[in-house]
Motif scaffolding. Sequence first.
Motif, PDB file in Angstrom:
ATOM      1  N   LEU A 137       0.815  -1.218   0.000  1.00 22.55           N
ATOM      2  CA  LEU A 137       0.000   0.000   0.000  1.00 22.55           C
ATOM      3  C   LEU A 137       0.852   1.273   0.000  1.00 22.55           C
ATOM      4  O   LEU A 137       0.337   2.356  -0.268  1.00 22.55           O
ATOM      5  CB  LEU A 137      -0.952   0.019   1.200  1.00 22.55           C
ATOM      6  CG  LEU A 137      -2.246  -0.744   1.004  1.00 22.55           C
ATOM      7  CD1 LEU A 137      -2.981  -0.910   2.330  1.00 22.55           C
ATOM      8  CD2 LEU A 137      -3.143  -0.049  -0.016  1.00 22.55           C
ATOM      9  N   LEU A 138       2.136   1.143   0.276  1.00 23.30           N
ATOM     10  CA  LEU A 138       3.033   2.298   0.235  1.00 23.30           C
ATOM     11  C   LEU A 138       3.603   2.541  -1.154  1.00 23.30           C
ATOM     12  O   LEU A 138       4.280   3.543  -1.371  1.00 23.30           O
ATOM     13  CB  LEU A 138       4.190   2.106   1.228  1.00 23.30           C
ATOM     14  CG  LEU A 138       3.818   2.059   2.702  1.00 23.30           C
ATOM     15  CD1 LEU A 138       5.062   1.777   3.550  1.00 23.30           C
ATOM     16  CD2 LEU A 138       3.142   3.333   3.146  1.00 23.30           C
ATOM     17  N   THR A 139       3.352   1.643  -2.096  1.00 28.09           N
ATOM     18  CA  THR A 139       3.942   1.775  -3.431  1.00 28.09           C
ATOM     19  C   THR A 139       3.018   2.542  -4.367  1.00 28.09           C
ATOM     20  O   THR A 139       1.796   2.383  -4.324  1.00 28.09           O
ATOM     21  CB  THR A 139       4.246   0.400  -4.047  1.00 28.09           C
ATOM     22  OG1 THR A 139       3.018  -0.283  -4.288  1.00 28.09           O
ATOM     23  CG2 THR A 139       5.151  -0.431  -3.142  1.00 28.09           C
ATOM     24  N   PRO A 140       3.588   3.371  -5.224  1.00 25.81           N
ATOM     25  CA  PRO A 140       2.761   4.090  -6.198  1.00 25.81           C
ATOM     26  C   PRO A 140       1.979   3.155  -7.122  1.00 25.81           C
ATOM     27  O   PRO A 140       0.853   3.472  -7.503  1.00 25.81           O
ATOM     28  CB  PRO A 140       3.779   4.921  -6.995  1.00 25.81           C
ATOM     29  CG  PRO A 140       4.949   5.054  -6.095  1.00 25.81           C
ATOM     30  CD  PRO A 140       4.989   3.787  -5.286  1.00 25.81           C
ATOM     31  N   GLU A 141       2.563   1.993  -7.458  1.00 30.09           N
ATOM     32  CA  GLU A 141       1.876   1.055  -8.352  1.00 30.09           C
ATOM     33  C   GLU A 141       0.541   0.614  -7.766  1.00 30.09           C
ATOM     34  O   GLU A 141      -0.474   0.573  -8.473  1.00 30.09           O
ATOM     35  CB  GLU A 141       2.735  -0.188  -8.620  1.00 30.09           C
ATOM     36  CG  GLU A 141       4.061   0.090  -9.281  1.00 30.09           C
ATOM     37  CD  GLU A 141       5.128   0.560  -8.303  1.00 30.09           C
ATOM     38  OE1 GLU A 141       6.012   1.329  -8.743  1.00 30.09           O
ATOM     39  OE2 GLU A 141       5.071   0.208  -7.113  1.00 30.09           O
ATOM     40  N   VAL A 142       0.527   0.289  -6.492  1.00 30.85           N
ATOM     41  CA  VAL A 142      -0.722  -0.133  -5.857  1.00 30.85           C
ATOM     42  C   VAL A 142      -1.638   1.055  -5.628  1.00 30.85           C
ATOM     43  O   VAL A 142      -2.836   0.990  -5.893  1.00 30.85           O
ATOM     44  CB  VAL A 142      -0.441  -0.897  -4.538  1.00 30.85           C
ATOM     45  CG1 VAL A 142      -1.726  -1.132  -3.752  1.00 30.85           C
ATOM     46  CG2 VAL A 142       0.235  -2.229  -4.848  1.00 30.85           C
ATOM     47  N   ARG A 143      -1.096   2.166  -5.158  1.00 32.82           N
ATOM     48  CA  ARG A 143      -1.927   3.344  -4.877  1.00 32.82           C
ATOM     49  C   ARG A 143      -2.621   3.884  -6.125  1.00 32.82           C
ATOM     50  O   ARG A 143      -3.682   4.473  -6.021  1.00 32.82           O
ATOM     51  CB  ARG A 143      -1.091   4.446  -4.244  1.00 32.82           C
ATOM     52  CG  ARG A 143      -0.756   4.121  -2.805  1.00 32.82           C
ATOM     53  CD  ARG A 143       0.072   5.222  -2.185  1.00 32.82           C
ATOM     54  NE  ARG A 143       0.252   4.940  -0.789  1.00 32.82           N
ATOM     55  CZ  ARG A 143      -0.226   5.681   0.203  1.00 32.82           C
ATOM     56  NH1 ARG A 143      -0.890   6.777  -0.054  1.00 32.82           N
ATOM     57  NH2 ARG A 143      -0.026   5.342   1.448  1.00 32.82           N
ATOM     58  N   CYS A 144      -2.018   3.685  -7.273  1.00 34.41           N
ATOM     59  CA  CYS A 144      -2.630   4.151  -8.522  1.00 34.41           C
ATOM     60  C   CYS A 144      -3.604   3.133  -9.106  1.00 34.41           C
ATOM     61  O   CYS A 144      -4.241   3.411 -10.118  1.00 34.41           O
ATOM     62  CB  CYS A 144      -1.546   4.484  -9.546  1.00 34.41           C
ATOM     63  SG  CYS A 144      -0.612   5.961  -9.113  1.00 34.41           S
ATOM     64  N   ASP A 145      -3.729   1.982  -8.490  1.00 32.55           N
ATOM     65  CA  ASP A 145      -4.632   0.929  -8.947  1.00 32.55           C
ATOM     66  C   ASP A 145      -5.846   0.894  -8.021  1.00 32.55           C
ATOM     67  O   ASP A 145      -5.849   0.222  -6.991  1.00 32.55           O
ATOM     68  CB  ASP A 145      -3.894  -0.410  -8.945  1.00 32.55           C
ATOM     69  CG  ASP A 145      -4.726  -1.560  -9.481  1.00 32.55           C
ATOM     70  OD1 ASP A 145      -5.970  -1.433  -9.572  1.00 32.55           O
ATOM     71  OD2 ASP A 145      -4.129  -2.608  -9.790  1.00 32.55           O
ATOM     72  N   LEU A 200      -9.867   6.243  -1.206  1.00 30.76           N
ATOM     73  CA  LEU A 200      -9.811   5.732  -2.580  1.00 30.76           C
ATOM     74  C   LEU A 200      -9.680   6.871  -3.588  1.00 30.76           C
ATOM     75  O   LEU A 200      -8.961   6.755  -4.577  1.00 30.76           O
ATOM     76  CB  LEU A 200     -11.049   4.892  -2.886  1.00 30.76           C
ATOM     77  CG  LEU A 200     -11.096   3.517  -2.225  1.00 30.76           C
ATOM     78  CD1 LEU A 200     -12.473   2.880  -2.416  1.00 30.76           C
ATOM     79  CD2 LEU A 200      -9.994   2.614  -2.755  1.00 30.76           C
ATOM     80  N   ALA A 201     -10.355   7.980  -3.330  1.00 31.67           N
ATOM     81  CA  ALA A 201     -10.297   9.127  -4.241  1.00 31.67           C
ATOM     82  C   ALA A 201      -8.950   9.843  -4.190  1.00 31.67           C
ATOM     83  O   ALA A 201      -8.502  10.395  -5.202  1.00 31.67           O
ATOM     84  CB  ALA A 201     -11.425  10.107  -3.906  1.00 31.67           C
ATOM     85  N   ALA A 202      -8.280   9.825  -3.043  1.00 29.22           N
ATOM     86  CA  ALA A 202      -7.061  10.618  -2.863  1.00 29.22           C
ATOM     87  C   ALA A 202      -5.761   9.870  -3.119  1.00 29.22           C
ATOM     88  O   ALA A 202      -4.744  10.490  -3.409  1.00 29.22           O
ATOM     89  CB  ALA A 202      -7.028  11.168  -1.441  1.00 29.22           C
ATOM     90  N   LEU A 203      -5.753   8.566  -3.030  1.00 34.04           N
ATOM     91  CA  LEU A 203      -4.501   7.816  -3.024  1.00 34.04           C
ATOM     92  C   LEU A 203      -3.632   7.968  -4.263  1.00 34.04           C
ATOM     93  O   LEU A 203      -2.430   8.083  -4.153  1.00 34.04           O
ATOM     94  CB  LEU A 203      -4.768   6.324  -2.795  1.00 34.04           C
ATOM     95  CG  LEU A 203      -4.870   5.913  -1.353  1.00 34.04           C
ATOM     96  CD1 LEU A 203      -5.228   4.438  -1.256  1.00 34.04           C
ATOM     97  CD2 LEU A 203      -3.607   6.189  -0.590  1.00 34.04           C
TER      98      LEU A 203
END
Length: 126
Positions: free
Chosen positions: A18-26, A54-57
């Motif tokens: 959850l700290l990775t941009p890849e997951v946060r952008c998914d 979910l809207a902000a991540l």
Amino acid sequence: MTDTEDAVDHVIDAELRLLTPEVRCDADEVARLLHPGFVEIGSSGRRWSREEMLAALGGMFTEADRPRAREVDAARLAESVVLVTYLTEHPGRRVRRSSLWLRDVDGTWRLSFHQGTVAPGADEQP
């Protein structure tokens, strides 16, 4: 490895993803990881709902400035509850974090509650 060790390792892995941009952008992946009743008390003191998170991540940070986790620890508090604690550091900011993960009836672990508290900087006394 025991069931407890498996659960703890799985939850730590999910927390760190959850700290990775890849997951946060998914958005679909984040939605799978967050419990329907998810609540966060951010390091600013703001309360976040699941929908707000979910809207902000997606735009919170890039790989270059993402928080780095240290001092990661976890404990299984009950059959379906794991507590994860850790420290994140990214430029100019240290935050102590804690997360409660709940296992659904289908066996899926989901993040139910998260809190971040600003910690003294590396050059400050705790």
